[in-house]
Design a protein around this motif. Structure first.
Motif, PDB file in Angstrom:
ATOM      1  N   ILE A   1       0.840  -1.199   0.000  1.00 48.66           N
ATOM      2  CA  ILE A   1       0.000   0.000   0.000  1.00 48.66           C
ATOM      3  C   ILE A   1       0.876   1.251   0.000  1.00 48.66           C
TER       4      ILE A   1
ATOM      5  N   LYS B   1      -1.366   0.576  -5.333  1.00 54.49           N
ATOM      6  CA  LYS B   1      -1.159  -0.791  -4.852  1.00 54.49           C
ATOM      7  C   LYS B   1      -0.001  -1.402  -5.622  1.00 54.49           C
TER       8      LYS B   1
ATOM      9  N   PRO C   1      -4.351   6.767  -3.990  1.00 55.41           N
ATOM     10  CA  PRO C   1      -3.964   5.464  -3.443  1.00 55.41           C
ATOM     11  C   PRO C   1      -3.368   4.595  -4.551  1.00 55.41           C
TER      12      PRO C   1
ATOM     13  N   GLU D   1       0.980   5.623  -1.636  1.00 60.58           N
ATOM     14  CA  GLU D   1       0.221   6.764  -2.140  1.00 60.58           C
ATOM     15  C   GLU D   1       1.129   7.589  -3.035  1.00 60.58           C
TER      16      GLU D   1
END
Length: 162
Positions: free
Chosen positions: A78, A92, A90, A80
């Motif tokens: 995770i 991934k 966000p 940003e």
């Protein structure tokens, strides 16, 4: 004992984003309803003075966009991307690919940065939310599905600079 600590240090170094640091250069190909265009592109991923923040710079046609990549939970992938203007996206990270999906001003954008040993495959897909098409929904067993025709594809294979 020494070999265990060397392996442990090596594993940490080989994790994203440390394993992807560098400057990548190439050409961005933009394919849209208006035709095909090619422009020079760069991507810079570099350390900062802060442990969990990295310089994340996209350069299109010589014009840089200075962002910051922030680790939120490295083990879960995770992150940003902070555009440094109040916008934070966000992202991934899974299997050497950094994904992002967001909506802005009635448009959906999906970005995909696939990091390989000496290259970065960069891709952005774009569609207008107003172009939504609806299908299905004919019964309880068949749900309503909304599709979004992609109007623009941006792709680049960027080579890591030595």
């Amino acid at each position: 004992m020494f070999s265990v600590s060397v392996i442990s240090c090596q594993e940490k170094k080989d994790q994203f984003p440390d394993n992807a640091l560098g400057i990548y250069k190439g050409d961005l190909i933009i394919m849209s309803t208006k035709g095909k265009q090619t422009i020079p592109m760069e991507f810079h991923l570099q350390k900062t003075d802060s442990v969990h923040k990295f310089k994340y710079v996209l350069v299109y046609n010589g014009s840089p966009r200075n962002y910051t990549l922030i680790e939120k939970n490295k083990e879960k992938g995770i992150f940003e991307v902070d555009e440094n203007n109040g916008i934070v996206l966000p992202t991934k990270y899974v299997d050497n690919i950094l994904y992002s999906f967001f909506e802005v001003q009635g448009n959906f954008l999906s970005s995909r940065l696939h990091f390989k040993k000496d290259t970065l495959n960069f891709e952005i897909l774009f569609t207008k939310t107003k172009n939504k098409v609806t299908s299905g929904g004919l019964s309880k067993e068949i749900p309503t599905v909304y599709g979004y025709p992609i109007s623009t594809v941006q792709k680049a294979i960027l080579k890591k600079q030595k």
